[in-house]
Design an enzyme around this catalytic site. Structure first.
Site, PDB file in Angstrom:
ATOM      1  N   LYS A  72      16.626   9.107 -10.790  1.00  0.00           N
ATOM      2  CA  LYS A  72      17.234   8.760 -12.084  1.00  0.00           C
ATOM      3  C   LYS A  72      16.164   8.285 -13.055  1.00  0.00           C
ATOM      4  O   LYS A  72      15.287   7.498 -12.641  1.00  0.00           O
ATOM      5  CB  LYS A  72      18.220   7.608 -11.899  1.00  0.00           C
ATOM      6  CG  LYS A  72      19.445   7.952 -11.092  1.00  0.00           C
ATOM      7  CD  LYS A  72      20.277   6.704 -10.996  1.00  0.00           C
ATOM      8  CE  LYS A  72      21.497   6.923 -10.143  1.00  0.00           C
ATOM      9  NZ  LYS A  72      22.108   5.653  -9.747  1.00  0.00           N
ATOM     10  N   HIS A  94      11.019 -28.330 -32.707  1.00  0.00           N
ATOM     11  CA  HIS A  94      11.422 -29.417 -31.823  1.00  0.00           C
ATOM     12  C   HIS A  94      12.938 -29.471 -31.721  1.00  0.00           C
ATOM     13  O   HIS A  94      13.608 -29.385 -32.743  1.00  0.00           O
ATOM     14  CB  HIS A  94      10.909 -30.747 -32.387  1.00  0.00           C
ATOM     15  CG  HIS A  94      11.321 -31.932 -31.585  1.00  0.00           C
ATOM     16  ND1 HIS A  94      10.769 -32.219 -30.352  1.00  0.00           N
ATOM     17  CD2 HIS A  94      12.253 -32.898 -31.819  1.00  0.00           C
ATOM     18  CE1 HIS A  94      11.335 -33.329 -29.884  1.00  0.00           C
ATOM     19  NE2 HIS A  94      12.238 -33.745 -30.754  1.00  0.00           N
ATOM     20  N   VAL A  96       3.256 -12.479  11.118  1.00  0.00           N
ATOM     21  CA  VAL A  96       4.270 -12.104  12.088  1.00  0.00           C
ATOM     22  C   VAL A  96       3.654 -11.116  13.079  1.00  0.00           C
ATOM     23  O   VAL A  96       2.864 -10.257  12.711  1.00  0.00           O
ATOM     24  CB  VAL A  96       5.502 -11.535  11.353  1.00  0.00           C
ATOM     25  CG1 VAL A  96       5.223 -10.192  10.749  1.00  0.00           C
ATOM     26  CG2 VAL A  96       6.706 -11.483  12.244  1.00  0.00           C
ATOM     27  N   GLY A 141       6.336 -12.441   3.121  1.00  0.00           N
ATOM     28  CA  GLY A 141       5.564 -12.196   1.899  1.00  0.00           C
ATOM     29  C   GLY A 141       5.950 -13.187   0.814  1.00  0.00           C
ATOM     30  O   GLY A 141       7.115 -13.252   0.417  1.00  0.00           O
ATOM     31  N   GLY A 168      13.684   4.818 -13.198  1.00  0.00           N
ATOM     32  CA  GLY A 168      12.857   4.562 -12.017  1.00  0.00           C
ATOM     33  C   GLY A 168      13.146   3.246 -11.316  1.00  0.00           C
ATOM     34  O   GLY A 168      14.264   2.712 -11.361  1.00  0.00           O
ATOM     35  N   VAL A 186       5.391 -12.101  -5.666  1.00  0.00           N
ATOM     36  CA  VAL A 186       6.446 -12.184  -6.692  1.00  0.00           C
ATOM     37  C   VAL A 186       7.815 -11.784  -6.131  1.00  0.00           C
ATOM     38  O   VAL A 186       8.796 -12.525  -6.262  1.00  0.00           O
ATOM     39  CB  VAL A 186       6.094 -11.262  -7.884  1.00  0.00           C
ATOM     40  CG1 VAL A 186       7.185 -11.296  -8.924  1.00  0.00           C
ATOM     41  CG2 VAL A 186       4.779 -11.680  -8.496  1.00  0.00           C
TER      42      VAL A 186
HETATM   43  C1  LIG Z   1      12.275  -5.739  -6.469  1.00  0.00           C
HETATM   44  C2  LIG Z   1      11.360  -5.462  -7.626  1.00  0.00           C
HETATM   45  C3  LIG Z   1      11.367  -6.282  -8.728  1.00  0.00           C
HETATM   46  C4  LIG Z   1      10.525  -6.025  -9.801  1.00  0.00           C
HETATM   47  N1  LIG Z   1      10.575  -6.852 -10.879  1.00  0.00           N
HETATM   48  C5  LIG Z   1       9.766  -6.615 -11.927  1.00  0.00           C
HETATM   49  C6  LIG Z   1       9.830  -7.432 -13.092  1.00  0.00           C
HETATM   50  O1  LIG Z   1      10.623  -8.366 -13.167  1.00  0.00           O
HETATM   51  N2  LIG Z   1       9.003  -7.152 -14.127  1.00  0.00           N
HETATM   52  C7  LIG Z   1       8.101  -6.123 -14.068  1.00  0.00           C
HETATM   53  O2  LIG Z   1       7.366  -5.920 -15.029  1.00  0.00           O
HETATM   54  N3  LIG Z   1       8.023  -5.314 -12.985  1.00  0.00           N
HETATM   55  C8  LIG Z   1       8.833  -5.539 -11.922  1.00  0.00           C
HETATM   56  N4  LIG Z   1       8.786  -4.706 -10.845  1.00  0.00           N
HETATM   57  C9  LIG Z   1       7.780  -3.611 -10.833  1.00  0.00           C
HETATM   58  C10 LIG Z   1       8.263  -2.402 -11.654  1.00  0.00           C
HETATM   59  O3  LIG Z   1       9.506  -1.978 -11.172  1.00  0.00           O
HETATM   60  C11 LIG Z   1       7.232  -1.304 -11.552  1.00  0.00           C
HETATM   61  O4  LIG Z   1       5.975  -1.802 -11.949  1.00  0.00           O
HETATM   62  C12 LIG Z   1       7.582  -0.126 -12.444  1.00  0.00           C
HETATM   63  O5  LIG Z   1       8.828   0.404 -12.099  1.00  0.00           O
HETATM   64  C13 LIG Z   1       6.499   0.951 -12.299  1.00  0.00           C
HETATM   65  O6  LIG Z   1       6.809   2.041 -13.117  1.00  0.00           O
HETATM   66  P1  LIG Z   1       6.284   3.487 -12.748  1.00  0.00           P
HETATM   67  O7  LIG Z   1       6.741   4.369 -13.857  1.00  0.00           O
HETATM   68  O8  LIG Z   1       4.870   3.465 -12.404  1.00  0.00           O
HETATM   69  O9  LIG Z   1       7.040   3.896 -11.390  1.00  0.00           O
HETATM   70  P2  LIG Z   1       8.558   3.918 -10.963  1.00  0.00           P
HETATM   71  O10 LIG Z   1       9.393   3.025 -11.778  1.00  0.00           O
HETATM   72  O11 LIG Z   1       8.553   3.710  -9.485  1.00  0.00           O
HETATM   73  O12 LIG Z   1       9.013   5.389 -11.305  1.00  0.00           O
HETATM   74  C14 LIG Z   1       8.526   6.515 -10.654  1.00  0.00           C
HETATM   75  C15 LIG Z   1       9.586   7.599 -10.759  1.00  0.00           C
HETATM   76  O13 LIG Z   1       9.036   8.810 -10.300  1.00  0.00           O
HETATM   77  C16 LIG Z   1      10.000   9.520  -9.545  1.00  0.00           C
HETATM   78  N5  LIG Z   1       9.255  10.391  -8.642  1.00  0.00           N
HETATM   79  C17 LIG Z   1       8.370  10.024  -7.683  1.00  0.00           C
HETATM   80  N6  LIG Z   1       7.848  11.134  -7.100  1.00  0.00           N
HETATM   81  C18 LIG Z   1       8.431  12.197  -7.708  1.00  0.00           C
HETATM   82  C19 LIG Z   1       8.308  13.601  -7.548  1.00  0.00           C
HETATM   83  N7  LIG Z   1       7.445  14.136  -6.663  1.00  0.00           N
HETATM   84  N8  LIG Z   1       9.059  14.395  -8.334  1.00  0.00           N
HETATM   85  C20 LIG Z   1       9.918  13.878  -9.255  1.00  0.00           C
HETATM   86  N9  LIG Z   1      10.071  12.560  -9.448  1.00  0.00           N
HETATM   87  C21 LIG Z   1       9.334  11.736  -8.686  1.00  0.00           C
HETATM   88  C22 LIG Z   1      10.774   8.413  -8.824  1.00  0.00           C
HETATM   89  O14 LIG Z   1      12.060   8.871  -8.474  1.00  0.00           O
HETATM   90  C23 LIG Z   1      10.816   7.325  -9.891  1.00  0.00           C
HETATM   91  O15 LIG Z   1      11.965   7.395 -10.689  1.00  0.00           O
HETATM   92  C24 LIG Z   1       9.643  -4.921  -9.764  1.00  0.00           C
HETATM   93  C25 LIG Z   1       9.640  -4.059  -8.661  1.00  0.00           C
HETATM   94  C26 LIG Z   1      10.490  -4.327  -7.606  1.00  0.00           C
HETATM   95  C27 LIG Z   1      10.486  -3.395  -6.427  1.00  0.00           C
END
Ligand SMILES: Cc1cc2nc3c(=O)[nH]c(=O)nc-3n(C[C@H](O)[C@H](O)[C@H](O)COP(=O)(O)OP(=O)(O)OC[C@H]3O[C@@H](n4cnc5c(N)ncnc54)[C@H](O)[C@@H]3O)c2cc1C
Length: 461
Positions: free
Chosen positions: A38, A438, A233, A176, A41, A179
Site C-alpha cells: 500500500k 508564557h 538473551v 531492545g 509504506g 526507539v
Molecule cells: C513501529 C515503527 C514505528 C516508527 N515510528 C516512527 C516515527 O514515529 N517517526 C518516524 O519518523 N519514523 C518512524 N518509523 C520509521 C519509518 O516508518 C521509516 O523510516 C519510513 O517508513 C521509511 O520510509 P521508506 O520509504 O524508506 O520505506 P518504507 O516506508 O518501508 O516503504 C517501502 C515501501 O516499498 C515497498 N516495496 C518494498 N520492496 C518492493 C518491491 N520489490 N516492489 C514493490 N514495492 C516494494 C514496501 O511495500 C513499502 O511500502 C517507525 C517504524 C516502525 C517500524
C-alpha cells in the site's frame, strides 16, 4: 514484454518513494510508482502513525488513571483493545485515503506489484510488465530484524504483529531498548502490563545523549517498567501458555509476550539490486551525498540508505532526489540536522550533537540543563524531565548551539525551534532575546539558552 516509459520510475511507495513521486510530478515529470503493498509504506501502515495512535490511547489511559490528581472523578475500568484497534485503523484509513487521492491528483501512474531491477533503468513487475525510466529511484524501505535463533510465533512478535494484538498481555518482555522498544514498553505499561526491557548495550535509547538515557531510565523506573541493560538473551522458548527467556547471565524471565525490537534491516535482497551493479554495504545501498547509487541515473532514498531510519528523513530524501532529477540544485541534506523524537511517556526529542560528540568535534563544549520542575506549563501537566542545550566551545567562549536534548511529556512538539537554532548555527546570544509565550514548555528551551548566554532568569545557579 511491453515496456512502459516515463521520466521517473520509483520502486516502493513509502515515505521516501511517495514524497519523491509527488515532488517530481509537481515539477512536471511523468512518474511511475511501483508498490507491492500500500502507498504510505511502513510509516503509515505499520510504523509512525499506528504506534502514535496506540501511544495516544495509552496517554488517555494514564489521564483516566490519574484524573483524581487533577480533581476529576473518573472510573478507569479497563482497556478495550478492539476499540483501540478500531480507533487506530480509523486514523490510518483516513490518511491512506487522503494519500491515494494525492497520488491520483498528481497523475502519478501507480502500479501494484512486486518490482525487480532488471538493468537499463528498468523495473519488471511480477514478471509481466516492464517500466523504464530516464531515472530510477530505489525506495524499498526496511523490515524488522530478529535475533538469530529466536523464532517468531504467536507469543514472540515484531512490531508488525504487536500493532494488531487484540489483548493486553499481562507480562511483556521487550528485547531492545531503542526507539521502537521503549515506545511499545510505554504503551503496554500504560495499558496495565508488567513490562521488562532487555537491552544489550549499557543504556536505554543508546543513540541519544547519555543524560537523556538516564532521565528516561529514571522515569521508566517510576512507572515500574523494569530495565535490564547490558543484558543479552540466549534462548527464547515458547509454549502455549507462556514464553521463557534465558539470558546470557543464566537468569530466566517468564512472559506472556516477547517483542523483538532489535532494529530494522534494509529491504535490498532478492530484487535484483546487486545483480545490476548497485553496490551495497552490509545490505544498505551505498550512495554519495546527492543520493546517487553506483549506477548512473539510479538513486536511493529512505531506510535503505545508511543513517537514521526516520520517515521525515525519507520524505526529505525523496524531495531532494526529485528536484535534482528535474534539473534543480537542492542543497545537500545535513543528516545531523534531522530531528529525532521518541514518543514514549515521557517523550524524548533531540537534534544535533550529543555532549560527547560536541566535545570530540569542537575540542570543548558547554552544556546547560534546564529542569522542567521550574517550568510552569510542565508543572500544570505534572511532567518532569529537562532540556539540555549544548554549545561549542568552553565556558568563556561564545560558540554556536550544536545540540538540543529534551525529555518530558510533549517535548516532541518543541523540536522545531531547537532544530532551527542548531541548523542556523545560532549563538546563545542570538536566541536569548526571543520572547517565549508564557506559560509554555517552550519557555524551558528559552531559559536554557538564557543560561548559556550567561543571563539566566529562573535558574538556581
Ligand atoms: C513501529 C515503527 C514505528 C516508527 N515510528 C516512527 C516515527 O514515529 N517517526 C518516524 O519518523 N519514523 C518512524 N518509523 C520509521 C519509518 O516508518 C521509516 O523510516 C519510513 O517508513 C521509511 O520510509 P521508506 O520509504 O524508506 O520505506 P518504507 O516506508 O518501508 O516503504 C517501502 C515501501 O516499498 C515497498 N516495496 C518494498 N520492496 C518492493 C518491491 N520489490 N516492489 C514493490 N514495492 C516494494 C514496501 O511495500 C513499502 O511500502 C517507525 C517504524 C516502525 C517500524
Amino acid at each position: 514484454m511491453a515496456v512502459h516509459e516515463s521520466d521517473l520510475v520509483i520502486l516502493g511507495g513509502g515515505s521516501g518513494g511517495y514524497a519523491c513521486a509527488l515532488r517530481a510530478a509537481q515539477l512536471g515529470l511523468s512518474v511511475t510508482l511501483i508498490e507491492a503493498d500500500k502507498v504510505g509504506g511502513t510509516c503509515l501502515h505499520r510504523g509512525c502513525i499506528p504506534t502514535k495512535a496506540l501511544l495516544h490511547s495509552a496517554e488517555v489511559a494514564d489521564s483516566a488513571r490519574t484524573a483524581a490528581d487533577f480533581g476529576i472523578k473518573v472510573q478507569m475500568s479497563g482497556v478495550d483493545m478492539a476499540a483501540v484497534l478500531e480507533y487506530k485503523s480509523r486514523v490510518v484509513d483516513r490518511l491512506y485515503t487522503g494519500l491515494q487521492g494525492l497520488v491520483r491528483s498528481h497523475r502519478i501512474d501507480l502500479v501494484s506489484g512486486t518490482g525487480h531491477l532488471v538493468g537499463n533503468k528498468t523495473i519488471e513487475v511480477d514478471g509481466q510488465e516492464r517500466y523504464a525510466g530516464r531515472s530510477v529511484v530505489l525506495a524499498t524501505g526496511s523490515y524488522a530484524r530478529t535475533i538469530p535463533g529466536v523464532v517468531l510465533g504467536p507469543r514472540v512478535v515484531t512490531s508488525d504483529a504487536a500493532l494488531e494484538l487484540d489483548q493486553v498481555p499481562s507480562r511483556v518482555v521487550v528485547l531492545g531498548g531503542g526507539v521502537i522498544g521503549v515506545e511499545f514498553a510505554s504503551v503496554w505499561s500504560s495499558f496495565g502490563s508488567e513490562v521488562t526491557i532487555v537491552e544489550a548495550l549499557d543504556r536505554l535509547v543508546p543513540a541519544e545523549d547519555e543524560w537523556v538515557s538516564k532521565q528516561l531510565a529514571r522515569a521508566f523506573r517510576k512507572r515500574n517498567i523494569t530495565t535490564r541493560t547490558a543484558s543479552r538473551v540466549r534462548n527464547v522458548i515458547q509454549s502455549d501458555e507462556s514464553v521463557t527467556l534465558e539470558l546470557e547471565d543464566d537468569q530466566t524471565l517468564e512472559a506472556d509476550l516477547v517483542l523483538v525490537a532489535v532494529g530494522r534491516g534494509p529491504r535490498t535482497t532478492g530484487n535484483g539490486f546487486e545483480d545490476h551493479g548497485i553496490v551495497l554495504d552490509r545490505g544498505f545501498v551505498v550512495t554519495d551525498d546527492r543520493l546517487r547509487t553506483s549506477v548512473d541515473g539510479v538513486y536511493a532514498v529512505g531506510d535503505i540508505v545508511p543513517g537514521l531510519q526516520l520517515a521525515h528523513r525519507g520524505f526529505q530524501h525523496g524531495i531532494f532526489v526529485a528536484e535534482q532529477i528535474a534539473g534543480q540544485q537542492p542543497p545537500v541534506i545535513n543528516e545531523e540536522h534531522v530531528p529525532r523524537v521518541t514518543y514514549s511517556h515521557p517523550e524524548v526529542a533531540s537534534v544535533g550533537l550529543s555532549e560527547k560528540s560536541a566535545t570530540e568535534r569542537h575540542g570543548a563544549a558547554t552544556a546547560v540543563v534546564y529542569d522542567l520542575a521550574g517550568n510552569g506549563k510542565s508543572q500544570i501537566l505534572q511532567t518532569s524531565g529537562g532540556i539540555k542545550v549544548i554549545r561549542a566551545g568552553g565556558k568563556d567562549e561564545d560558540g554556536p548551539i550544536v545540540g538540543v536534548h529534551m525529555v518530558g511529556d510533549r517535548v516532541g512538539e518543541l523540536i522545531g525551534e531547537a532544530q532551527m537554532t542548531v541548523a542556523w548555527e545560532a549563538l546563545p546570544s542570538d536566541v536569548a532575546p526571543f520572547v517565549h509565550a508564557h506559560p509554555t514548555q517552550n519557555e524551558a528551551f528559552g531559559e536554557a539558552v538564557l543560561a548559556l548566554a550567561g543571563t539566566p532568569l529562573h535558574g538556581h545557579n
